[in-house]
Scaffold this motif. Sequence first.
Motif, PDB file in Angstrom:
ATOM      1  N   ILE A  75      78.358  20.059 -56.564  1.00  0.00           N
ATOM      2  CA  ILE A  75      77.561  19.405 -55.342  1.00  0.00           C
ATOM      3  C   ILE A  75      76.239  19.951 -54.982  1.00  0.00           C
ATOM      4  N   ASP A  76      75.480  20.795 -55.920  1.00  0.00           N
ATOM      5  CA  ASP A  76      74.074  21.271 -55.850  1.00  0.00           C
ATOM      6  C   ASP A  76      73.278  20.149 -55.964  1.00  0.00           C
ATOM      7  N   ASN A  77      72.078  20.644 -55.675  1.00  0.00           N
ATOM      8  CA  ASN A  77      70.742  19.641 -55.537  1.00  0.00           C
ATOM      9  C   ASN A  77      70.676  18.974 -57.291  1.00  0.00           C
ATOM     10  N   ALA A  78      70.960  19.686 -58.323  1.00  0.00           N
ATOM     11  CA  ALA A  78      70.653  19.607 -59.594  1.00  0.00           C
ATOM     12  C   ALA A  78      71.865  18.380 -59.988  1.00  0.00           C
ATOM     13  N   SER A  79      72.888  18.418 -59.469  1.00  0.00           N
ATOM     14  CA  SER A  79      74.015  17.206 -59.450  1.00  0.00           C
ATOM     15  C   SER A  79      73.618  16.071 -58.990  1.00  0.00           C
ATOM     16  N   LYS A  80      73.060  16.254 -57.640  1.00  0.00           N
ATOM     17  CA  LYS A  80      72.457  15.236 -56.857  1.00  0.00           C
ATOM     18  C   LYS A  80      71.418  14.402 -57.518  1.00  0.00           C
ATOM     19  N   CYS A  81      70.367  15.136 -57.970  1.00  0.00           N
ATOM     20  CA  CYS A  81      69.601  14.527 -59.048  1.00  0.00           C
ATOM     21  C   CYS A  81      69.833  13.711 -60.130  1.00  0.00           C
ATOM     22  N   PHE A  82      70.882  14.292 -60.787  1.00  0.00           N
ATOM     23  CA  PHE A  82      71.320  13.718 -62.104  1.00  0.00           C
ATOM     24  C   PHE A  82      72.072  12.333 -61.587  1.00  0.00           C
ATOM     25  N   ILE A  83      72.786  12.320 -60.514  1.00  0.00           N
ATOM     26  CA  ILE A  83      73.480  11.353 -60.302  1.00  0.00           C
ATOM     27  C   ILE A  83      72.602   9.997 -59.758  1.00  0.00           C
ATOM     28  N   LYS A  84      71.540  10.472 -59.239  1.00  0.00           N
ATOM     29  CA  LYS A  84      70.369   9.497 -58.751  1.00  0.00           C
ATOM     30  C   LYS A  84      69.889   9.006 -59.860  1.00  0.00           C
ATOM     31  N   GLN A  85      69.524   9.671 -60.751  1.00  0.00           N
ATOM     32  CA  GLN A  85      68.843   9.182 -62.113  1.00  0.00           C
ATOM     33  C   GLN A  85      70.011   8.413 -62.846  1.00  0.00           C
ATOM     34  N   LEU A  86      71.151   8.740 -62.896  1.00  0.00           N
ATOM     35  CA  LEU A  86      72.083   7.889 -63.610  1.00  0.00           C
ATOM     36  C   LEU A  86      72.046   6.583 -63.051  1.00  0.00           C
ATOM     37  N   LEU A  87      72.007   6.319 -61.559  1.00  0.00           N
ATOM     38  CA  LEU A  87      72.184   5.120 -60.884  1.00  0.00           C
ATOM     39  C   LEU A  87      71.040   4.373 -61.052  1.00  0.00           C
ATOM     40  N   GLU A  88      69.862   4.959 -61.231  1.00  0.00           N
ATOM     41  CA  GLU A  88      68.333   4.276 -61.299  1.00  0.00           C
ATOM     42  C   GLU A  88      68.430   3.780 -62.758  1.00  0.00           C
ATOM     43  N   THR A  89      69.166   4.250 -63.956  1.00  0.00           N
ATOM     44  CA  THR A  89      68.684   3.917 -64.979  1.00  0.00           C
ATOM     45  C   THR A  89      69.652   3.397 -66.032  1.00  0.00           C
ATOM     46  N   THR A  90      70.925   3.151 -65.661  1.00  0.00           N
ATOM     47  CA  THR A  90      72.006   2.373 -66.346  1.00  0.00           C
ATOM     48  C   THR A  90      72.756   1.317 -65.440  1.00  0.00           C
ATOM     49  N   ASN A  91      73.249   0.348 -66.294  1.00  0.00           N
ATOM     50  CA  ASN A  91      74.091  -0.549 -65.698  1.00  0.00           C
ATOM     51  C   ASN A  91      75.355  -0.439 -66.374  1.00  0.00           C
ATOM     52  N   GLN A  92      75.714   0.511 -67.246  1.00  0.00           N
ATOM     53  CA  GLN A  92      76.997   0.905 -67.555  1.00  0.00           C
ATOM     54  C   GLN A  92      78.023   0.895 -66.587  1.00  0.00           C
ATOM     55  N   GLN A  93      79.413   0.565 -67.237  1.00  0.00           N
ATOM     56  CA  GLN A  93      80.558   0.712 -66.369  1.00  0.00           C
ATOM     57  C   GLN A  93      80.448   2.288 -65.977  1.00  0.00           C
ATOM     58  N   ILE A  94      80.787   2.570 -64.834  1.00  0.00           N
ATOM     59  CA  ILE A  94      80.964   4.042 -64.406  1.00  0.00           C
ATOM     60  C   ILE A  94      82.313   4.060 -63.491  1.00  0.00           C
ATOM     61  N   VAL A  95      82.858   5.479 -64.110  1.00  0.00           N
ATOM     62  CA  VAL A  95      83.993   6.090 -63.049  1.00  0.00           C
ATOM     63  C   VAL A  95      83.370   7.080 -62.334  1.00  0.00           C
ATOM     64  N   PHE A  96      83.597   6.886 -60.862  1.00  0.00           N
ATOM     65  CA  PHE A  96      83.249   8.240 -60.010  1.00  0.00           C
ATOM     66  C   PHE A  96      84.343   8.665 -59.515  1.00  0.00           C
ATOM     67  N   ASP A  97      84.215  10.177 -59.661  1.00  0.00           N
ATOM     68  CA  ASP A  97      85.563  10.880 -59.209  1.00  0.00           C
ATOM     69  C   ASP A  97      84.856  12.148 -58.698  1.00  0.00           C
ATOM     70  N   ALA A  98      85.926  12.898 -58.023  1.00  0.00           N
ATOM     71  CA  ALA A  98      85.467  14.417 -57.618  1.00  0.00           C
ATOM     72  C   ALA A  98      84.365  14.557 -57.007  1.00  0.00           C
ATOM     73  N   ASP A  99      83.532  15.728 -57.477  1.00  0.00           N
ATOM     74  CA  ASP A  99      82.318  15.860 -56.941  1.00  0.00           C
ATOM     75  C   ASP A  99      81.100  14.732 -56.800  1.00  0.00           C
ATOM     76  N   ALA A 100      81.414  13.941 -57.898  1.00  0.00           N
ATOM     77  CA  ALA A 100      80.254  12.649 -57.780  1.00  0.00           C
ATOM     78  C   ALA A 100      80.559  11.912 -56.533  1.00  0.00           C
ATOM     79  N   LEU A 101      81.978  11.692 -56.283  1.00  0.00           N
ATOM     80  CA  LEU A 101      82.188  11.030 -54.928  1.00  0.00           C
ATOM     81  C   LEU A 101      81.692  11.809 -53.748  1.00  0.00           C
ATOM     82  N   THR A 102      81.748  13.012 -53.573  1.00  0.00           N
ATOM     83  CA  THR A 102      81.380  13.979 -52.638  1.00  0.00           C
ATOM     84  C   THR A 102      79.731  13.573 -52.398  1.00  0.00           C
ATOM     85  N   ILE A 103      79.176  13.817 -53.549  1.00  0.00           N
ATOM     86  CA  ILE A 103      77.577  13.385 -53.570  1.00  0.00           C
ATOM     87  C   ILE A 103      77.319  12.144 -53.003  1.00  0.00           C
TER      88      ILE A 103
END
Length: 272
Positions: free
Chosen positions: A100-128
């Motif tokens: 749940i560090d800043n690198a993971s936060k930035c990664f998820i933000k980038q993912l959400l801004e650049t894809t419309n694919q089907q996504i499953v969010f779990d664990a640390d991604a849910l915490t972020i």
Amino acid sequence: MILIDQNYIKKIFRNRLFNSHKGNHGHALIIAGSKAKIGAAIIATKACFRAGVGLVTVNIPKKERVAIFNSIPEAMIEFREEKNDWIKFNAIGIGPGIGIDNASKCFIKQLLETTNQQIVFDADALTILAKNQKWYDKLPNKTILTPHLKEFDRLFGNHVSESERRTKAETKATELNAIIVLKGNKTFITDGKQTFENTTGNSGLAKGGSGDALTGIITAFLAQGYEPINAAVLAVYIHGLAADITLETQSEESMLITDVIDNLGKAFKNIQ
């Protein structure tokens, strides 16, 4: 509410065509693992393969590549530090063990801004996600969120009972146009229109790694073209059924999630 039993599962499960090839069964991306939690990536990826997907790429820190090479030779690898191209994947699972560090936060933000694919969010991604609730409106339609009760409360506020969480799950699924898998003794699934309660599983799943495996299984069904709500329902049922089959050789105390993954094949045979 619909009880998820074998009769219901047989209505939505699709048998594999005898003349199919790997391209017919989808390409899943599993974004998981970190220096201290590479096992989460291994578990999620193995479960994804065992659930029938044609191809799996696992996204990990580059330094952890040897663990994947040694554990899952069937998987392809991409590295978290490098530029990623999401378009080639049919579905994405993200969160198990990413940190749940800043690198993971930035990664998820980038993912959400650049894809419309089907996504499953779990664990640390849910915490972020819970810490960045302004991102909720960036979630692709029919995103699948898989919280346990503490993660659910971080996402949507504190609740005093299971029934209160289920009611909120229906409301939030409608608001977000998402599917919520509220994990527990009788896992509850809703898209805001339909609600489901699972009938398989046992307390042997109350151990680390169980949610990672479920993420892999849901992602596999999404990549194979199942409707998101059906992918979630089918995955939860199969995951629990494999755990029940595992009781033939293990107890609820001794059961490991790797045992459950090894029994996914028997679970599939049970419903075919």
